[in-house]
Design an enzyme around this catalytic site. Sequence first.
Site, short mmCIF file in Angstrom:
data_model
loop_
_atom_site.label_atom_id
_atom_site.label_comp_id
_atom_site.label_asym_id
_atom_site.label_seq_id
_atom_site.Cartn_x
_atom_site.Cartn_y
_atom_site.Cartn_z
NE ARG A 142 -16.79 1.97 26.77
CZ ARG A 142 -16.73 1.15 27.60
NH1 ARG A 142 -16.92 1.35 28.23
NH2 ARG A 142 -16.54 -0.41 27.49
CB THR A 416 -22.87 -0.63 34.14
OG1 THR A 416 -21.17 -1.33 33.51
CG2 THR A 416 -22.95 0.04 33.43
CG ASN A 436 -15.16 -1.82 34.02
OD1 ASN A 436 -16.01 -2.55 33.43
ND2 ASN A 436 -13.96 -2.28 33.90
CB SER A 487 -18.95 -0.70 25.49
OG SER A 487 -20.25 -0.29 26.71
N GLY A 509 -23.69 -4.73 33.98
CA GLY A 509 -23.50 -6.19 34.03
C GLY A 509 -22.34 -7.12 32.88
N GLY A 510 -21.77 -5.48 32.55
CA GLY A 510 -20.73 -6.29 31.46
C GLY A 510 -21.16 -6.99 30.23
O1 DON Z 1 -19.10 -0.56 28.98
C1 DON Z 1 -18.89 -1.86 29.38
O2 DON Z 1 -19.29 -3.56 28.97
C2 DON Z 1 -18.54 -2.51 30.55
N1 DON Z 1 -17.83 -1.22 30.72
C3 DON Z 1 -20.04 -3.01 31.26
C4 DON Z 1 -19.62 -2.80 32.48
C5 DON Z 1 -20.04 -3.28 34.05
O3 DON Z 1 -21.68 -3.74 33.65
C6 DON Z 1 -20.32 -3.52 35.05
N2 DON Z 1 -21.63 -4.05 35.72
N3 DON Z 1 -22.38 -4.36 36.47
#
Ligand code: DON
Length: 605
Positions: A142, A416, A436, A487, A509-510
């Site tokens: 990370r 991501t 991100n 994360s 997907g965050g």
């Molecule tokens: O690490 C994380 O949780 C976020 N930076 C992930 C971002 C993300 O998945 C965006 N995407 N589709």
Amino acid sequence: MMSSPFPRSILQVAPRVVLSLLLAACSRGPGGTGASDVRLPPAGPPGDPAIPARVAPVFPAGWRLPAGQPATFAPQVMAVSNSPEASAAATEIMRAGGNAVDAAVALGFALAVTWPEAGNIGGGGYSVVRLADGRVAAIDYREIAPLAATRDMYLDANGKLTDKSVYGHLASGVPGAVAGLSALLERYGTMPLSRVMQPAIRLAREGFVVDTALAGSIARARGMVTRFQRSTPYFPNGQPLAAGARLVQPDLARTLEAIAQYGAAGFYKGWVADSLVAEMRRGEGIITHEDLLRYTPVWRAPIRTNFREYTLLSMPPSSSGGVTTAESLNILEQYPALPAYGSTRWFHLVGSAYQRAFIDRNAKLADPAFVPVPLAQLTSKTYARQLQGTISETRATPTRELEPRMQALPREPEHTTHYSVVDAQGNAVATTTTLNNSWGSGVWVRGAGFMLNDEMDDFAAQPGTPNMFGLVQGEQNAIQPGKRMLSAMSPTIVLDRDNQVLLVVGAAGGPTIITGTSQVILNVIQHRMTLMDAMRAPRIHHQALPDSLTFEAGGIAPPVLDSLRSMGHAMRQLRALVNVNAIMRVKGGWEGVPEPRRSGGAVGY
Ligand code: DON
């Protein structure tokens, strides 16, 4: 090159926590030993696992991804990612004698070329590994906050949160991807970096044809990337590359060659590092040579939990993925059987489990080197039983009753990427990596040819204020120099009752990474769907705040939707949730399924 593994605050935390920090610290660094090689019992007898027969699901009438479609099958090896070319890089390396780790590292570097919006060398990620001999490991690469970062660096003079944690030079954490992938290869691979990087270098130097998915992504990123640099390979003279054009990236090819030749030092030292620092100086960025030199990936013991008779291996903090998945599934495991997939009660129970797990995630999880994290409690079955006791059968519990703060709606998350790789020996790698936001901070490093992340937004830039994903996080995840931002990435390997790899899965997907990944696992284990059905099944998401149950348009039958509303769920509709890439063991080999809602490639032989 290695900074002290101990946080400045180590003397301020409780002795029990110091012990766990010490144990974690013992396992860090590419050269270390210890908790990374947690040995599970050896794999079960060779041959096909006892996978129970699959059951055809019923999706709502008119759902756009009907059940019953076939998946890509291969008897020996499989690689699945958002880029067919990058998946093919993995199989190229396995055909040449490499194992799944060699192949995953090849895939990771290839994605930095062919899926530049998220595949990266300017970001970071996590990998979970399970070797055929029973060893398991997790590596955390990370990004970290630069040394000059401060708690309030994204607030303006009036204390208002700016968008500088998302766009521009100040948004980037110190990249970890190159250090992580090279450490992973060094420990568990069989080939040199210079060999596994050949496909990536070739794709960068010779180029590849832009498909419609990448062309669409490039077109959408025009404003944010050209704002910082008018002409890049994606936008020659400011114009977006169209589908069918060839994307050639000579600067990136040189950077990859430097890494292939010198290892991680080719990125963290020398002309590539000079280019990155010069780029920082062009904007208002703060990453220095010292930041780059100090970056160190961390080996960690995977979160090991079970759901029913299956074992899950997933990512511990600094990702919340493994803990929150474990907590959600532990709550659901308290029900002797889950209701039928797609029923009102199913959505209610699954959504309520996620809601509770996310309340803990948002308040209690962060970089364990800086903050004590109650891992054992959060992943215990006893605690899950208590939480399950708070779920009413008849009504939704408002998050404000469970955790008293209401917040604004999140944007639909962007971008991501996750990839899964297995080889003929049964070695498996699950990796999730990110910049991100899609195309990261929008900043392309001149001369070195890669995009930089905007990972600083995953911190609580202003604790209590929602971030880009609407996540309301607390003080524990505030910005501190050298700290990893929390994360949601959840690379996960599921073992069956014979202790053989059943699933290799993860998502982009965050926060929806956690809910999307765990629903694919639930669909396979609990509802016995085929992998393809499990991936196509409509998904839901709950992250505590905003206090709503998010669903995919057309994914919940209207009467079920009415019932959920009458129970008090604030229903929120999105077109699509989560970008999952998964592999499942089946009779005689593997099935690979890239996200049906997005683009991707499953390649095997
Ligand atoms: O690490 C994380 O949780 C976020 N930076 C992930 C971002 C993300 O998945 C965006 N995407 N589709």
